[in-house]
Design a protein around this motif. Structure first.
Motif, PDB file in Angstrom:
ATOM      1  N   LYS A   9       0.847  -1.183   0.000  1.00  0.00           N
ATOM      2  CA  LYS A   9       0.000   0.000   0.000  1.00  0.00           C
ATOM      3  C   LYS A   9       0.884   1.235   0.000  1.00  0.00           C
ATOM      4  O   LYS A   9       1.798   1.356   0.822  1.00  0.00           O
ATOM      5  N   LEU A  10       0.612   2.136  -0.938  1.00  0.00           N
ATOM      6  CA  LEU A  10       1.425   3.344  -1.091  1.00  0.00           C
ATOM      7  C   LEU A  10       0.502   4.540  -1.265  1.00  0.00           C
ATOM      8  O   LEU A  10      -0.446   4.505  -2.056  1.00  0.00           O
ATOM      9  N   THR A  11       0.756   5.602  -0.524  1.00  0.00           N
ATOM     10  CA  THR A  11       0.043   6.864  -0.713  1.00  0.00           C
ATOM     11  C   THR A  11       1.072   7.976  -0.866  1.00  0.00           C
ATOM     12  O   THR A  11       2.164   7.917  -0.283  1.00  0.00           O
ATOM     13  N   ALA A  12       0.712   9.010  -1.646  1.00  0.00           N
ATOM     14  CA  ALA A  12       1.637  10.119  -1.870  1.00  0.00           C
ATOM     15  C   ALA A  12       0.877  11.294  -2.462  1.00  0.00           C
ATOM     16  O   ALA A  12      -0.207  11.148  -3.033  1.00  0.00           O
ATOM     17  N   PHE A  13       1.476  12.475  -2.339  1.00  0.00           N
ATOM     18  CA  PHE A  13       1.006  13.684  -3.002  1.00  0.00           C
ATOM     19  C   PHE A  13       2.064  14.068  -4.033  1.00  0.00           C
ATOM     20  O   PHE A  13       3.216  14.330  -3.677  1.00  0.00           O
ATOM     21  N   LEU A  14       1.664  14.105  -5.295  1.00  0.00           N
ATOM     22  CA  LEU A  14       2.585  14.415  -6.381  1.00  0.00           C
ATOM     23  C   LEU A  14       2.345  15.835  -6.868  1.00  0.00           C
ATOM     24  O   LEU A  14       1.213  16.335  -6.847  1.00  0.00           O
ATOM     25  N   GLY A  15       3.410  16.480  -7.327  1.00  0.00           N
ATOM     26  CA  GLY A  15       3.270  17.850  -7.804  1.00  0.00           C
ATOM     27  C   GLY A  15       4.285  18.189  -8.869  1.00  0.00           C
ATOM     28  O   GLY A  15       5.390  17.642  -8.906  1.00  0.00           O
ATOM     29  N   THR A  16       3.898  19.078  -9.788  1.00  0.00           N
ATOM     30  CA  THR A  16       4.804  19.611 -10.814  1.00  0.00           C
ATOM     31  C   THR A  16       4.572  21.114 -10.903  1.00  0.00           C
ATOM     32  O   THR A  16       3.530  21.625 -10.482  1.00  0.00           O
ATOM     33  N   ASN A  17       5.552  21.827 -11.473  1.00  0.00           N
ATOM     34  CA  ASN A  17       5.399  23.280 -11.635  1.00  0.00           C
ATOM     35  C   ASN A  17       5.152  23.686 -13.082  1.00  0.00           C
ATOM     36  O   ASN A  17       4.782  24.829 -13.344  1.00  0.00           O
ATOM     37  N   GLN A  18       5.394  22.808 -14.050  1.00  0.00           N
ATOM     38  CA  GLN A  18       5.182  23.127 -15.470  1.00  0.00           C
ATOM     39  C   GLN A  18       4.456  21.972 -16.151  1.00  0.00           C
ATOM     40  O   GLN A  18       5.106  21.052 -16.682  1.00  0.00           O
ATOM     41  N   PRO A  19       3.134  21.996 -16.166  1.00  0.00           N
ATOM     42  CA  PRO A  19       2.248  22.991 -15.545  1.00  0.00           C
ATOM     43  C   PRO A  19       2.075  22.724 -14.062  1.00  0.00           C
ATOM     44  O   PRO A  19       2.465  21.669 -13.563  1.00  0.00           O
ATOM     45  N   VAL A  20       1.471  23.668 -13.380  1.00  0.00           N
ATOM     46  CA  VAL A  20       1.226  23.490 -11.952  1.00  0.00           C
ATOM     47  C   VAL A  20       0.138  22.431 -11.771  1.00  0.00           C
ATOM     48  O   VAL A  20      -0.977  22.581 -12.260  1.00  0.00           O
ATOM     49  N   SER A  76      -5.718  18.057  -9.558  1.00  0.00           N
ATOM     50  CA  SER A  76      -6.153  19.420  -9.821  1.00  0.00           C
ATOM     51  C   SER A  76      -4.940  20.218 -10.281  1.00  0.00           C
ATOM     52  O   SER A  76      -3.799  19.806 -10.089  1.00  0.00           O
ATOM     53  N   GLY A  77      -5.210  21.367 -10.905  1.00  0.00           N
ATOM     54  CA  GLY A  77      -4.105  22.196 -11.369  1.00  0.00           C
ATOM     55  C   GLY A  77      -4.472  22.992 -12.598  1.00  0.00           C
ATOM     56  O   GLY A  77      -5.627  23.034 -13.039  1.00  0.00           O
ATOM     57  N   GLU A  78      -3.468  23.649 -13.161  1.00  0.00           N
ATOM     58  CA  GLU A  78      -3.687  24.545 -14.296  1.00  0.00           C
ATOM     59  C   GLU A  78      -4.360  23.869 -15.489  1.00  0.00           C
ATOM     60  O   GLU A  78      -5.295  24.446 -16.071  1.00  0.00           O
TER      61      GLU A  78
END
Length: 739
Positions: free
Chosen positions: A209-220, A252-254
């Motif tokens: 079991k794996l949970t995570a919050f992923l994010g990028t800036n291009q695009p946000v 969610s995001g741009e």
């Protein structure tokens, strides 16, 4: 012997107790924290890493070889002051005796607060590439490397087996991974990583079991994800399986324009690196309202992966789905794209995808064929479809407020002109020339999209409705590349007639350029006008050939720049609500100085053919050779059609044979004095009025009266002279009165 065995047993037991006591003494009397500097130096010399130990070191020796580190960080020797990894705590322990059998039996492994920072600098060099590499200064000061030992001195054990893993569990809490690329400014992060597993054994299923919050800036973008399933691996066979896998989360995001996508995916995943194949079976995908089933297979994983499989998308409201992911469609008719579903085989590569054996349902239409994106980067789209029925009008945007206002203003002008256009009597003044344009100035052509479009399309329809025209057996072929859209053909059957068109749209110049050639054959013109919501002023079968060009990005601009030529013929037609014969009777009665005694006998004027040619110049079509074949009269005309305001201005000449009805009006009788006389009409006003905009040209009627008077004098001379003079003299005398 029994005594010896007993003694030997006691000795072995004593040795074991001594070893246990020694391990206990070492682990309790020996403190590794006193040797942190030596441990750091060993890490530099042997592992070529910079190890910083800020916290305590805990350890055990037997029967578990255990290690616990607190507040530690690791850096490369090339950048010792920039750690690429740090953690709050790591704890693990290994059974000692199984290590002698190349078996790793570990208890629970715990990692707390791991931070991993990966960076690629502006030169493209990644900090992870320096891991395990000697420091630059150390490398330059090293003594020349000694020659390697002969290969024969150590033969590899080709039959050796990999170390067997046996781990009770693995737990990672609050980990973070960050990637930063200084070349393009892109950043990626995975935060709040939580990983937990069950017992990890070779060739057995391990709950993961794996949970995570992923994010990028291009695009946000921000993505919350959770992965659950059972992992099974066999390192000897290089075979890895993820059973009962399920991925869920939110994004969610741009790109989503502030909207949130709730997604899920599940199925069985198999990767066989020995055979270089992979497959995802029992595939289920959902994203907001979207639901899909399928299977995917891949081969040639070691070179360029080739993907194949099948996909089925359940019926969904595509318009609502696209709006829910931040990509709303332009306004359309209510209910458009509310019922969309698809079944297809698919194949592809990392850069392309093809949907074969496609069955696509869009509202009330069904399509079959093939759609392919040959290159994702170039957006190279290839379409080959066959549809049953398709109403294109319901997917076009409604008129803008500006266009609606312009249309209303023009309609008011037409109605005002029509109110005074009593064509049957011919007594009212000419309608005023129209001045209002009904063409929209709103942008019509999506220039930016067309410049990037790489398209080849071959589509056929059992029935295509466009601009409210029901085209049977329609076929469309078009291609677009580099900003040049070419319409190879658009053809079909229309109201038992036929039409075909081809042309191009070039959006590379500052103003888009349009070139269009059309061929219409035996199409009822009144049906075309009725489909556009107009009351037809004329009936007949239209045959038209045209070749026109225009430039601009609105209806108004294209019309104002319209240039080209056309030839037309209208056969077996009727001028509706316009009795030209009655108007001509009025003109003849005027010349006879009489008054019509009877009421008009009809409203329409039938004709055999109406034909001519057009020359377009900046939105005005000149028609110098209009010819109309009407029983009992011949009609010729010369005038202009101003397409900018949809108005006309014609001078018409009509040569009549007279009222040939069974009981002609006495005032409209045509004697010999009217033979060959051309009566003039003037037609001016909105095109919608047709022949109702025509009136007797009273200015030209005076010239006709003079000619008629000359004919009457000539008749009297004929009576007086009889056979007493020569024919030559008669003609000379008649000519004096015809001048």
């Amino acid at each position: 012997m029994k005594a010896f065995g007993k003694i030997l047993g006691l000795v072995l037991l004593g040795l074991l107790l001594i070893i246990v006591a020694l391990g206990f003494a070492l682990s309790h009397l020996f403190d590794p924290n006193d040797y942190k500097d030596e441990i750091r130096q060993i890490a530099r010399d042997k592992a070529h890493i910079e190890l910083t130990l800020n916290g305590d070191i805990g350890w055990s020796l037997f029967p578990w070889l255990g290690l616990e580190l607190h507040d530690a960080s690791v850096a490369t020797l090339a950048a010792p002051n920039k750690p690429f990894a740090d953690l709050q705590m790591i704890g693990l322990s290994v059974r000692v005796l199984p290590l002698l059998r190349k078996e790793v039996q570990m208890s629970d492994v715990r990692v707390e607060g791991l931070n991993l920072r990966l960076t690629r600098d502006k030169a493209g060099h990644g900090n992870w590439q320096d891991i395990g590499q000697p420091a630059p200064a150390t490398a330059s000061a090293e003594t020349p490397a000694q020659p390697a030992a002969p290969a024969s001195s150590a033969k590899p054990d080709t039959a050796s087996q990999p170390i067997k893993l046996d781990i009770d569990s693995l737990t990672v809490n609050n980990a973070r991974v960050e990637y930063n690329d200084e070349q393009n400014g892109k950043q990626f992060s995975a935060e709040s990583i939580q990983l937990s597993t069950g017992p990890i054994h070779e060739a057995t299923s391990t709950p993961v079991k794996l949970t995570a919050f992923l994010g990028t800036n291009q695009p946000v973008m921000r993505v919350k994800t959770e992965v659950d399933g059972k992992l099974r691996f066999d390192r000897v066979l290089k075979r890895y399986q993820f059973e009962d896998m399920r991925i869920t989360g939110e994004a969610s995001g741009e790109p989503l324009q502030g909207k949130t996508v709730t997604y899920a995916a599940q199925g069985q995943i198999l990767v066989d690196l020995a055979a270089n194949v992979a497959e995802w079976s029992s595939l289920k995908i959902s994203a907001n309202q979207l639901r899909a089933l399928g299977e995917l297979k891949a081969h040639s994983l070691d070179t360029t992966a080739q993907i194949s499989g099948g996909l089925s998308i359940a019926q969904l409201d595509l318009a609502k789905f696209l709006d829910s992911i931040g990509h709303p469609l332009p306004p359309m008719a209510p209910g458009s794209l509310s019922k969309v579903e698809m079944v297809s085989r698919l194949s592809g590569t990392p850069t392309s995808v093809t949907f074969d054996e496609l069955n696509l349902k869009v509202d009330d239409s069904t399509f079959s064929g093939r759609i392919a994106v040959e290159d994702f980067a170039k957006q190279a789209l290839r379409i080959q479809l066959k549809g049953d029925t398709f109403d294109a009008d319901r997917y076009l945007p409604p008129k803008t407020a500006e266009a609606t206002s312009a249309t209303a203003a023009r309609q008011a002008e037409v109605q005002s002109s029509e109110a005074g256009a009593l064509a049957a009597s011919g007594d009212t003044p000419l309608p005023a020339a129209p001045t209002k344009s009904g063409w929209s100035t709103a942008k019509l052509i999506p220039v930016t999209r067309l410049k990037a479009l790489d398209l080849t399309a071959d589509i056929s329809f059992g029935q295509l409705t466009i601009s409210k025209l029901p085209i049977q057996n329609a076929a469309l072929k078009a291609n677009s590349q580099g900003g040049l859209l070419t319409l190879e053909t658009l053809r079909g059957d229309l109201y038992k007639g036929h039409f075909a068109a081809n042309g191009s749209l070039d959006v590379r110049p500052m103003l888009p350029l349009v070139n269009l050639q059309t061929r219409i054959n035996n199409v009822p013109v009144e049906k075309i006008l009725q489909s556009q919501g107009q009351k037809p002023p004329i009936n007949g079968l239209l045959t038209l050939d045209s070749n026109v060009t225009g430039s601009g990005n609105s209806q108004n601009a294209l019309i104002e720049s319209l240039n080209g030529t056309a030839n037309f013929v209208l056969n077996d037609g009727v001028l509706l609500n316009a009795n030209l014969e009655q108007q001509l009777c009025q003109g003849i009665a005027t010349l006879n100085r009489k008054t019509l005694s009877g009421a008009p006998r009809g409203k329409d004027t039938p004709f055999k053919a109406l034909k001519g040619s057009l020359v377009f110049h900046n939105g005005v079509a000149s028609n110098p050779d209009l010819i109309v074949s009407i029983p009992g009269m011949s009609v010729k005309g010369d005038g202009d059609i101003d397409l900018r305001v949809l108005g006309m201005d014609y001078r018409i000449g009509i040569t009549v044979e007279g009222d040939k009805s069974a009981m002609p009006d006495p005032a409209c009788q045509v004697g010999k004095n009217f033979v060959g006389v051309e009566l003039p009409l003037r037609c001016r006003g909105p095109l919608e009025l047709g022949a109702k905009a025509c009136r007797l040209d009273k200015e030209g009627l005076g010239k006709v009266a003079a000619k008629v008077a000359g004919n009457k004098i000539s008749e009297k001379l004929e009576e007086k002279l009889g056979d007493k003079v020569s024919p030559e003299l008669k003609e000379a005398l008649k000519g004096l009165f015809k001048r």
